[in-house]
Design a protein around this motif. Sequence first.
Motif, PDB file in Angstrom:
ATOM      1  N   GLY A 258       0.804  -1.209   0.000  1.00 32.31           N
ATOM      2  CA  GLY A 258       0.000   0.000   0.000  1.00 32.31           C
ATOM      3  C   GLY A 258       0.839   1.261   0.000  1.00 32.31           C
ATOM      4  N   PRO A 259       0.192   2.434  -0.093  1.00 32.76           N
ATOM      5  CA  PRO A 259       0.927   3.709  -0.119  1.00 32.76           C
ATOM      6  C   PRO A 259       1.672   3.949   1.180  1.00 32.76           C
ATOM      7  CG  PRO A 259      -1.429   4.085   0.169  1.00 32.76           C
ATOM      8  CD  PRO A 259      -1.272   2.630  -0.143  1.00 32.76           C
ATOM      9  N   ALA A 260       2.849   4.550   1.053  1.00 26.24           N
ATOM     10  CA  ALA A 260       3.672   4.840   2.224  1.00 26.24           C
ATOM     11  C   ALA A 260       4.172   6.275   2.159  1.00 26.24           C
ATOM     12  CB  ALA A 260       4.852   3.870   2.313  1.00 26.24           C
ATOM     13  N   SER A 261       4.438   6.844   3.307  1.00 26.01           N
ATOM     14  CA  SER A 261       4.937   8.216   3.391  1.00 26.01           C
ATOM     15  C   SER A 261       6.337   8.316   2.796  1.00 26.01           C
ATOM     16  CB  SER A 261       4.960   8.668   4.851  1.00 26.01           C
ATOM     17  OG  SER A 261       5.678   9.868   4.998  1.00 26.01           O
ATOM     18  N   LYS A 262       6.570   9.357   2.020  1.00 28.41           N
ATOM     19  CA  LYS A 262       7.902   9.582   1.456  1.00 28.41           C
ATOM     20  C   LYS A 262       8.886  10.077   2.509  1.00 28.41           C
ATOM     21  CE  LYS A 262       6.224  10.630  -3.203  1.00 28.41           C
ATOM     22  NZ  LYS A 262       6.144  11.650  -4.285  1.00 28.41           N
ATOM     23  N   LEU A 263       8.372  10.582   3.613  1.00 29.55           N
ATOM     24  CA  LEU A 263       9.242  11.119   4.658  1.00 29.55           C
ATOM     25  C   LEU A 263       9.799  10.047   5.578  1.00 29.55           C
ATOM     26  CD1 LEU A 263       7.192  14.313   5.639  1.00 29.55           C
ATOM     27  CD2 LEU A 263       9.221  14.171   4.186  1.00 29.55           C
ATOM     28  N   ASP A 264       8.914   9.178   6.091  1.00 24.79           N
ATOM     29  CA  ASP A 264       9.367   8.188   7.075  1.00 24.79           C
ATOM     30  C   ASP A 264       9.073   6.749   6.675  1.00 24.79           C
ATOM     31  OD1 ASP A 264       6.624   8.022   7.459  1.00 24.79           O
ATOM     32  OD2 ASP A 264       6.641   9.155   9.329  1.00 24.79           O
ATOM     33  N   GLY A 265       8.428   6.546   5.506  1.00 25.85           N
ATOM     34  CA  GLY A 265       8.169   5.197   5.024  1.00 25.85           C
ATOM     35  C   GLY A 265       6.992   4.499   5.661  1.00 25.85           C
ATOM     36  N   HIS A 266       6.331   5.127   6.621  1.00 21.97           N
ATOM     37  CA  HIS A 266       5.208   4.492   7.304  1.00 21.97           C
ATOM     38  C   HIS A 266       4.006   4.351   6.378  1.00 21.97           C
ATOM     39  CE1 HIS A 266       6.985   5.977  11.381  1.00 21.97           C
ATOM     40  NE2 HIS A 266       7.546   4.860  10.976  1.00 21.97           N
ATOM     41  N   VAL A 267       3.240   3.284   6.584  1.00 21.08           N
ATOM     42  CA  VAL A 267       2.043   3.028   5.782  1.00 21.08           C
ATOM     43  C   VAL A 267       1.028   4.140   6.011  1.00 21.08           C
ATOM     44  CG1 VAL A 267       0.157   1.408   5.350  1.00 21.08           C
ATOM     45  CG2 VAL A 267       2.436   0.544   5.914  1.00 21.08           C
ATOM     46  N   VAL A 268       0.460   4.657   4.916  1.00 15.76           N
ATOM     47  CA  VAL A 268      -0.546   5.727   5.012  1.00 15.76           C
ATOM     48  C   VAL A 268      -1.926   5.077   4.930  1.00 15.76           C
ATOM     49  CG1 VAL A 268      -1.369   7.904   4.049  1.00 15.76           C
ATOM     50  CG2 VAL A 268       1.057   7.296   3.869  1.00 15.76           C
ATOM     51  N   TRP A 269      -2.546   4.886   6.069  1.00 19.24           N
ATOM     52  CA  TRP A 269      -3.802   4.129   6.123  1.00 19.24           C
ATOM     53  C   TRP A 269      -5.008   4.912   5.621  1.00 19.24           C
ATOM     54  CZ3 TRP A 269      -3.897  -0.929   6.765  1.00 19.24           C
ATOM     55  CH2 TRP A 269      -2.803  -1.550   7.375  1.00 19.24           C
ATOM     56  N   GLN A 270      -4.977   6.222   5.719  1.00 13.54           N
ATOM     57  CA  GLN A 270      -6.144   7.021   5.338  1.00 13.54           C
ATOM     58  C   GLN A 270      -6.139   7.427   3.865  1.00 13.54           C
ATOM     59  OE1 GLN A 270      -8.579   7.435   7.665  1.00 13.54           O
ATOM     60  NE2 GLN A 270      -7.232   6.129   8.894  1.00 13.54           N
ATOM     61  N   LYS A 271      -5.128   7.027   3.133  1.00 16.89           N
ATOM     62  CA  LYS A 271      -4.931   7.495   1.760  1.00 16.89           C
ATOM     63  C   LYS A 271      -6.119   7.186   0.860  1.00 16.89           C
ATOM     64  CE  LYS A 271      -1.932   8.969  -1.494  1.00 16.89           C
ATOM     65  NZ  LYS A 271      -1.229  10.256  -1.458  1.00 16.89           N
ATOM     66  N   MET A 272      -6.694   5.999   1.005  1.00 14.69           N
ATOM     67  CA  MET A 272      -7.772   5.575   0.106  1.00 14.69           C
ATOM     68  C   MET A 272      -9.152   6.009   0.580  1.00 14.69           C
ATOM     69  SD  MET A 272      -5.901   4.117  -2.034  1.00 14.69           S
ATOM     70  CE  MET A 272      -4.280   3.375  -2.139  1.00 14.69           C
ATOM     71  N   ILE A 273      -9.210   6.535   1.792  1.00 17.47           N
ATOM     72  CA  ILE A 273     -10.503   6.830   2.403  1.00 17.47           C
ATOM     73  C   ILE A 273     -10.896   8.295   2.243  1.00 17.47           C
ATOM     74  CG2 ILE A 273     -11.776   6.817   4.592  1.00 17.47           C
ATOM     75  CD1 ILE A 273      -9.753   4.654   5.517  1.00 17.47           C
ATOM     76  N   GLU A 274      -9.926   9.178   2.356  1.00 15.87           N
ATOM     77  CA  GLU A 274     -10.230  10.603   2.471  1.00 15.87           C
ATOM     78  C   GLU A 274     -10.299  11.330   1.141  1.00 15.87           C
ATOM     79  OE1 GLU A 274      -7.163  11.910   5.098  1.00 15.87           O
ATOM     80  OE2 GLU A 274      -8.199  11.167   6.899  1.00 15.87           O
ATOM     81  N   ASP A 275      -9.376  11.036   0.213  1.00 17.25           N
ATOM     82  CA  ASP A 275      -9.299  11.777  -1.043  1.00 17.25           C
ATOM     83  C   ASP A 275      -8.978  10.828  -2.198  1.00 17.25           C
ATOM     84  OD1 ASP A 275      -9.502  14.603  -0.038  1.00 17.25           O
ATOM     85  OD2 ASP A 275      -7.693  13.980   1.053  1.00 17.25           O
ATOM     86  N   PRO A 276      -9.337  11.246  -3.427  1.00 19.61           N
ATOM     87  CA  PRO A 276      -8.899  10.461  -4.593  1.00 19.61           C
ATOM     88  C   PRO A 276      -7.384  10.400  -4.631  1.00 19.61           C
ATOM     89  CG  PRO A 276     -10.591  12.051  -5.217  1.00 19.61           C
ATOM     90  CD  PRO A 276     -10.198  12.381  -3.809  1.00 19.61           C
ATOM     91  N   THR A 277      -6.852   9.241  -4.954  1.00 23.67           N
ATOM     92  CA  THR A 277      -5.414   9.053  -4.993  1.00 23.67           C
ATOM     93  C   THR A 277      -4.937   8.920  -6.428  1.00 23.67           C
ATOM     94  OG1 THR A 277      -3.606   7.772  -4.033  1.00 23.67           O
ATOM     95  CG2 THR A 277      -5.496   6.538  -4.813  1.00 23.67           C
ATOM     96  N   ASP A 278      -3.635   8.763  -6.606  1.00 24.93           N
ATOM     97  CA  ASP A 278      -3.071   8.660  -7.950  1.00 24.93           C
ATOM     98  C   ASP A 278      -2.630   7.225  -8.224  1.00 24.93           C
ATOM     99  OD1 ASP A 278      -0.884   8.392  -6.331  1.00 24.93           O
ATOM    100  OD2 ASP A 278       0.076  10.260  -6.924  1.00 24.93           O
ATOM    101  N   GLU A 279      -2.201   6.989  -9.457  1.00 28.46           N
ATOM    102  CA  GLU A 279      -1.800   5.645  -9.857  1.00 28.46           C
ATOM    103  C   GLU A 279      -0.610   5.139  -9.045  1.00 28.46           C
ATOM    104  OE1 GLU A 279      -1.023   5.365 -13.983  1.00 28.46           O
ATOM    105  OE2 GLU A 279      -3.099   5.667 -14.605  1.00 28.46           O
ATOM    106  N   THR A 280       0.313   6.034  -8.723  1.00 22.16           N
ATOM    107  CA  THR A 280       1.529   5.629  -8.024  1.00 22.16           C
ATOM    108  C   THR A 280       1.222   4.925  -6.716  1.00 22.16           C
ATOM    109  OG1 THR A 280       2.690   7.514  -8.991  1.00 22.16           O
ATOM    110  CG2 THR A 280       3.728   6.446  -7.118  1.00 22.16           C
ATOM    111  N   SER A 281       0.203   5.394  -6.008  1.00 20.18           N
ATOM    112  CA  SER A 281      -0.153   4.812  -4.710  1.00 20.18           C
ATOM    113  C   SER A 281      -0.786   3.438  -4.840  1.00 20.18           C
ATOM    114  CB  SER A 281      -1.115   5.746  -3.969  1.00 20.18           C
ATOM    115  OG  SER A 281      -0.521   7.007  -3.735  1.00 20.18           O
ATOM    116  N   LEU A 282      -1.254   3.098  -6.039  1.00 22.96           N
ATOM    117  CA  LEU A 282      -1.996   1.856  -6.237  1.00 22.96           C
ATOM    118  C   LEU A 282      -1.251   0.808  -7.049  1.00 22.96           C
ATOM    119  CD1 LEU A 282      -5.455   3.500  -6.975  1.00 22.96           C
ATOM    120  CD2 LEU A 282      -4.970   1.996  -5.052  1.00 22.96           C
ATOM    121  N   LYS A 283      -0.142   1.195  -7.679  1.00 24.63           N
ATOM    122  CA  LYS A 283       0.536   0.266  -8.580  1.00 24.63           C
ATOM    123  C   LYS A 283       1.066  -0.971  -7.856  1.00 24.63           C
ATOM    124  CE  LYS A 283       1.860   3.066 -12.556  1.00 24.63           C
ATOM    125  NZ  LYS A 283       2.979   3.665 -13.335  1.00 24.63           N
ATOM    126  N   GLY A 284       1.575  -0.792  -6.646  1.00 22.66           N
ATOM    127  CA  GLY A 284       2.087  -1.937  -5.900  1.00 22.66           C
ATOM    128  C   GLY A 284       0.991  -2.945  -5.597  1.00 22.66           C
TER     129      GLY A 284
END
Length: 450
Positions: A258-284
């Motif tokens: 899943g998508p991870a923060s570019k700053l600390d690498g932690h998994v971003v759990w709210q990414k898919m819930i709050e706003d439309p995301t981009d392809e990069t966050s979903l390719k993995g």
Amino acid sequence: MTSPKRTSYTLIPNQKYRRSCRHYNKFSNILETDSPSLSTLGNFKALPLEIFQMVLEYLPVKDISMLSMVSKAISSRLINYISTSRGNKRLLLQDFHNPELSSSRKGTSILEHYRSLGLLLKRCTLLLPTKERLKYVHKILLEISCFKLSGCSDPLHCSGLQCYGVFLQTLTAGWDEIECHRVYNFLCELSSLPRKVQTVVSSKPGSAQKLELRIRIFCRSVLLNHWVHRSDSAFWLTRILKPWPMVNQARLLYIIFGPASKLDGHVVWQKMIEDPTDETSLKGLAGAIKLLYDPEAKEWTADDVISLVDELAVVPQEWLLENSARLLILCGNNICFTFMASKAVNGRAIELARLVVFLALVCEKDLYCMDWAVKMMQKVCKVFNTSGEMNNFLQSVENAFAHIIMDALQSVISGEHDEEDSSFLNLFHLVNAQANFHKEILYLTMRNNT
């Protein structure tokens, strides 16, 4: 791994593995072999062991690897060398946190060094059964803390697990699946991976951020990233996921891909819930799903994968439908159609209609051909048993367009704007998506009528 047939993680055939019949002696500090004839040492028999080891200092690891295949006596001397402090210092490089040294060490990257080291140990331990090979390799690598799941203080900026991954990939390449099951079980025992996975999948998402990050890096760097063939990657991903219930499989898949923060690498759990995301966050995630859907992933049925996608779309809560639609598009035609057909045959026509609208919206936003969305809907229509069911579905699509556009318009009218004015932009894309979607339907209808 060349066997065409796979077994499950929890069921390992109770049979002798292929090297168990070969005679060997266990080792303590160094590997012991039968007393080799000095004649098999060739010209090296004239050299004392210390001088022989000094010669090795000037050879690249690839050349030492080739040398190990000359004779059993030479191989024995090489294993003695590997086990010495001099051999350890020469072969077990640990420049994992120095970008300059990690990228190049005397013209060879540290990754390539460990690939060559894996080949060397593969050849030196060729006559040992799998269990003893793994024990010996572990004994050699035991002191490298960056090769452990929780051994490095800064795993995000460490190349240690990547080196361990290419080492293991080289060591185990060509092993049959029963042996690879044993490798995975051995790694789980060393790293306590199942216990740590249990912790993160049963905890509140994000409550164990550091452990989530370590599991993500370990699974990707050690087990998944370095395989050439998709069937190999699917095998190891299956080993990671299959022991767990479907809901935990989805959580674990999100942690790893899943998508991870570019700053600390932690998994971003709210990414898919709050706003439309981009392809990069979903390719993995899309890549992992396609890997499991592949015909070579024998332990997964189409229903398994579709259920996993359905479960994934509510991790940790229900995703925005636009993000689910974007994931399906990235997964490809077969998975997208199978997912939509599953909803059609299970009487979920209203959900399916809303999904069609958001597929059209993603096509509009991401500049995909809109006729793809129309043809996908046309193909799904053939799944319905009666014309009445199909007509109800088509009516639901039109109703969904109307309701979703009205909701977007209400958001604009109510003044719910942000700095980027995303509400108005979203309405703009929705109206264009509807117009282009119906334009493609008109084109299709006119072509069929002429």
